[in-house]
Write a protein that holds these residues in place. Sequence first.
Motif, PDB file in Angstrom:
ATOM      1  N   PRO A 165      11.430  -4.501   5.903  1.00  0.00           N
ATOM      2  CA  PRO A 165      11.755  -5.734   5.178  1.00  0.00           C
ATOM      3  C   PRO A 165      12.405  -5.400   3.838  1.00  0.00           C
ATOM      4  O   PRO A 165      12.169  -4.323   3.261  1.00  0.00           O
ATOM      5  CB  PRO A 165      10.383  -6.406   4.972  1.00  0.00           C
ATOM      6  CG  PRO A 165       9.468  -5.736   5.930  1.00  0.00           C
ATOM      7  CD  PRO A 165       9.968  -4.348   6.106  1.00  0.00           C
ATOM      8  N   PRO A 166      13.232  -6.297   3.301  1.00  0.00           N
ATOM      9  CA  PRO A 166      13.776  -6.081   1.959  1.00  0.00           C
ATOM     10  C   PRO A 166      12.648  -5.829   0.957  1.00  0.00           C
ATOM     11  O   PRO A 166      11.601  -6.472   1.018  1.00  0.00           O
ATOM     12  CB  PRO A 166      14.513  -7.386   1.656  1.00  0.00           C
ATOM     13  CG  PRO A 166      14.827  -7.962   3.001  1.00  0.00           C
ATOM     14  CD  PRO A 166      13.689  -7.576   3.894  1.00  0.00           C
ATOM     15  N   VAL A 167      12.862  -4.898   0.047  1.00  0.00           N
ATOM     16  CA  VAL A 167      11.799  -4.535  -0.886  1.00  0.00           C
ATOM     17  C   VAL A 167      11.546  -5.614  -1.934  1.00  0.00           C
ATOM     18  O   VAL A 167      10.513  -5.620  -2.598  1.00  0.00           O
ATOM     19  CB  VAL A 167      12.110  -3.193  -1.587  1.00  0.00           C
ATOM     20  CG1 VAL A 167      12.050  -2.047  -0.584  1.00  0.00           C
ATOM     21  CG2 VAL A 167      13.468  -3.234  -2.279  1.00  0.00           C
TER      22      VAL A 167
ATOM     23  N   ALA B 187      13.497   5.177  -6.710  1.00  0.00           N
ATOM     24  CA  ALA B 187      12.827   6.373  -6.204  1.00  0.00           C
ATOM     25  C   ALA B 187      11.559   6.013  -5.441  1.00  0.00           C
ATOM     26  O   ALA B 187      10.787   5.146  -5.844  1.00  0.00           O
ATOM     27  CB  ALA B 187      12.492   7.312  -7.362  1.00  0.00           C
ATOM     28  N   GLY B 188      11.361   6.698  -4.327  1.00  0.00           N
ATOM     29  CA  GLY B 188      10.157   6.496  -3.531  1.00  0.00           C
ATOM     30  C   GLY B 188      10.192   5.268  -2.653  1.00  0.00           C
ATOM     31  O   GLY B 188       9.163   4.898  -2.061  1.00  0.00           O
ATOM     32  N   ASN B 189      11.352   4.613  -2.530  1.00  0.00           N
ATOM     33  CA  ASN B 189      11.437   3.409  -1.707  1.00  0.00           C
ATOM     34  C   ASN B 189      11.406   3.779  -0.218  1.00  0.00           C
ATOM     35  O   ASN B 189      11.380   4.961   0.141  1.00  0.00           O
ATOM     36  CB  ASN B 189      12.666   2.578  -2.082  1.00  0.00           C
ATOM     37  CG  ASN B 189      13.985   3.247  -1.741  1.00  0.00           C
ATOM     38  OD1 ASN B 189      14.041   4.268  -1.054  1.00  0.00           O
ATOM     39  ND2 ASN B 189      15.069   2.682  -2.225  1.00  0.00           N
ATOM     40  N   PRO B 190      11.384   2.796   0.703  1.00  0.00           N
ATOM     41  CA  PRO B 190      11.298   3.152   2.124  1.00  0.00           C
ATOM     42  C   PRO B 190      12.429   4.049   2.603  1.00  0.00           C
ATOM     43  O   PRO B 190      12.206   4.930   3.453  1.00  0.00           O
ATOM     44  CB  PRO B 190      11.343   1.780   2.820  1.00  0.00           C
ATOM     45  CG  PRO B 190      10.812   0.823   1.808  1.00  0.00           C
ATOM     46  CD  PRO B 190      11.291   1.338   0.482  1.00  0.00           C
ATOM     47  N   ALA B 191      13.643   3.851   2.092  1.00  0.00           N
ATOM     48  CA  ALA B 191      14.752   4.709   2.495  1.00  0.00           C
ATOM     49  C   ALA B 191      14.522   6.146   2.047  1.00  0.00           C
ATOM     50  O   ALA B 191      14.859   7.095   2.777  1.00  0.00           O
ATOM     51  CB  ALA B 191      16.066   4.175   1.922  1.00  0.00           C
TER      52      ALA B 191
ATOM     53  N   VAL C 233       6.768   5.012  -0.467  1.00  0.00           N
ATOM     54  CA  VAL C 233       5.847   6.135  -0.351  1.00  0.00           C
ATOM     55  C   VAL C 233       4.393   5.697  -0.482  1.00  0.00           C
ATOM     56  O   VAL C 233       3.512   6.214   0.235  1.00  0.00           O
ATOM     57  CB  VAL C 233       6.198   7.230  -1.385  1.00  0.00           C
ATOM     58  CG1 VAL C 233       6.061   6.726  -2.817  1.00  0.00           C
ATOM     59  CG2 VAL C 233       5.372   8.485  -1.160  1.00  0.00           C
ATOM     60  N   SER C 234       4.107   4.728  -1.332  1.00  0.00           N
ATOM     61  CA  SER C 234       2.718   4.292  -1.509  1.00  0.00           C
ATOM     62  C   SER C 234       2.157   3.672  -0.245  1.00  0.00           C
ATOM     63  O   SER C 234       0.960   3.762   0.031  1.00  0.00           O
ATOM     64  CB  SER C 234       2.623   3.291  -2.666  1.00  0.00           C
ATOM     65  OG  SER C 234       3.061   3.862  -3.872  1.00  0.00           O
ATOM     66  N   LEU C 235       3.019   3.042   0.537  1.00  0.00           N
ATOM     67  CA  LEU C 235       2.593   2.369   1.764  1.00  0.00           C
ATOM     68  C   LEU C 235       2.634   3.292   2.980  1.00  0.00           C
ATOM     69  O   LEU C 235       1.770   3.215   3.857  1.00  0.00           O
ATOM     70  CB  LEU C 235       3.499   1.159   2.017  1.00  0.00           C
ATOM     71  CG  LEU C 235       3.258   0.333   3.277  1.00  0.00           C
ATOM     72  CD1 LEU C 235       1.908  -0.381   3.197  1.00  0.00           C
ATOM     73  CD2 LEU C 235       4.381  -0.674   3.484  1.00  0.00           C
ATOM     74  N   LEU C 236       3.626   4.195   3.033  1.00  0.00           N
ATOM     75  CA  LEU C 236       3.921   4.922   4.258  1.00  0.00           C
ATOM     76  C   LEU C 236       3.358   6.339   4.309  1.00  0.00           C
ATOM     77  O   LEU C 236       3.163   6.887   5.398  1.00  0.00           O
ATOM     78  CB  LEU C 236       5.445   5.000   4.439  1.00  0.00           C
ATOM     79  CG  LEU C 236       6.150   3.660   4.642  1.00  0.00           C
ATOM     80  CD1 LEU C 236       7.640   3.809   4.374  1.00  0.00           C
ATOM     81  CD2 LEU C 236       5.917   3.142   6.056  1.00  0.00           C
TER      82      LEU C 236
ATOM     83  N   GLY D 111      17.198  -1.378   6.058  1.00  0.00           N
ATOM     84  CA  GLY D 111      16.906  -0.197   6.842  1.00  0.00           C
ATOM     85  C   GLY D 111      17.617   1.023   6.299  1.00  0.00           C
ATOM     86  O   GLY D 111      18.376   0.954   5.322  1.00  0.00           O
ATOM     87  N   SER D 112      17.364   2.149   6.937  1.00  0.00           N
ATOM     88  CA  SER D 112      17.879   3.443   6.490  1.00  0.00           C
ATOM     89  C   SER D 112      18.333   4.236   7.700  1.00  0.00           C
ATOM     90  O   SER D 112      17.691   4.192   8.760  1.00  0.00           O
ATOM     91  CB  SER D 112      16.773   4.197   5.744  1.00  0.00           C
ATOM     92  OG  SER D 112      17.120   5.549   5.501  1.00  0.00           O
ATOM     93  N   GLY D 113      19.444   4.953   7.553  1.00  0.00           N
ATOM     94  CA  GLY D 113      19.959   5.750   8.656  1.00  0.00           C
ATOM     95  C   GLY D 113      20.277   7.176   8.254  1.00  0.00           C
ATOM     96  O   GLY D 113      20.618   7.452   7.102  1.00  0.00           O
TER      97      GLY D 113
END
Length: 259
Positions: free
Chosen positions: A222-224, A10-14, A65-68, A232-234
């Motif tokens: 980058p890979p988490v 949860a909350g990852n870049p994707a 989420v913490s970064l973006l 990446g995410s689409g």
Amino acid sequence: MLSYQHHYHAGNPADVHKHALLAWMLDYLVQKDKPLTYIETHSGRGLYDLGDEAALKTGEAARGVSLLEAGLAEAHPYRQRLNEVRFKYGPMAYPGSPLIAAMTLREEDTLHLAELHPGEHAILTEHLTQWDAHIHRQDGFKLAQAICPPTPRRGLLLVDPSYEVKAEYDSIPGDFAKIARKWNVGVLVLWYPLLTSGSHGGMLSQLSAHFPDALRHEVRFPPVRDGHRMIGSGMFIVNPPYGIAEECARLTALFNAKG
């Protein structure tokens, strides 16, 4: 097929990519004074604790989420939902897409959520008690086939599988096309991962053949963690809302700046 547990991720870049676009689309749709239907085929539990052991074990939210979050305007619908959820549930709370939808929709709108995993379904039901949501312990594609075209006909479908079963890459284009034939006016959204293996490539080729006018937006990161295969995410969007291209460009810039 029932082993996937999103609270590890949860909350990852994707999630940021997917949820920022979803929040923007729903906010756009509710501006019009007409009711709508929201359908989600793979709902998860709806609300996550980024401070729990599972989330801390992977540390994926730190790269997401913490970064973006700070790169988005305070008035962005995604940031508004984040602030509302933290105020209500605590500073480490994170909304899944069902909760983002529930907090955005109005009384006249209809919410259908499918979740097959018995444990996740029970938690989802608990988390959504204060909203008038139809929560189904059912295969999400079967649910969508059964209720499409929904009432109201205006609305959005989110398909967000775990892709833990490789056969999903083969079956999803056909399932998506069947739903589209029944609900040709709906905004139909599919999330997919960008993987080092390229497993998503064939699926996207089939989808693009079915829907040549669809919008496809991808971000890379980058890979988490070491050995992670998602880079990446689409989002594949049939009948994309007006103005979404500009929102996609903003998200591309955000991810490029933090990449």
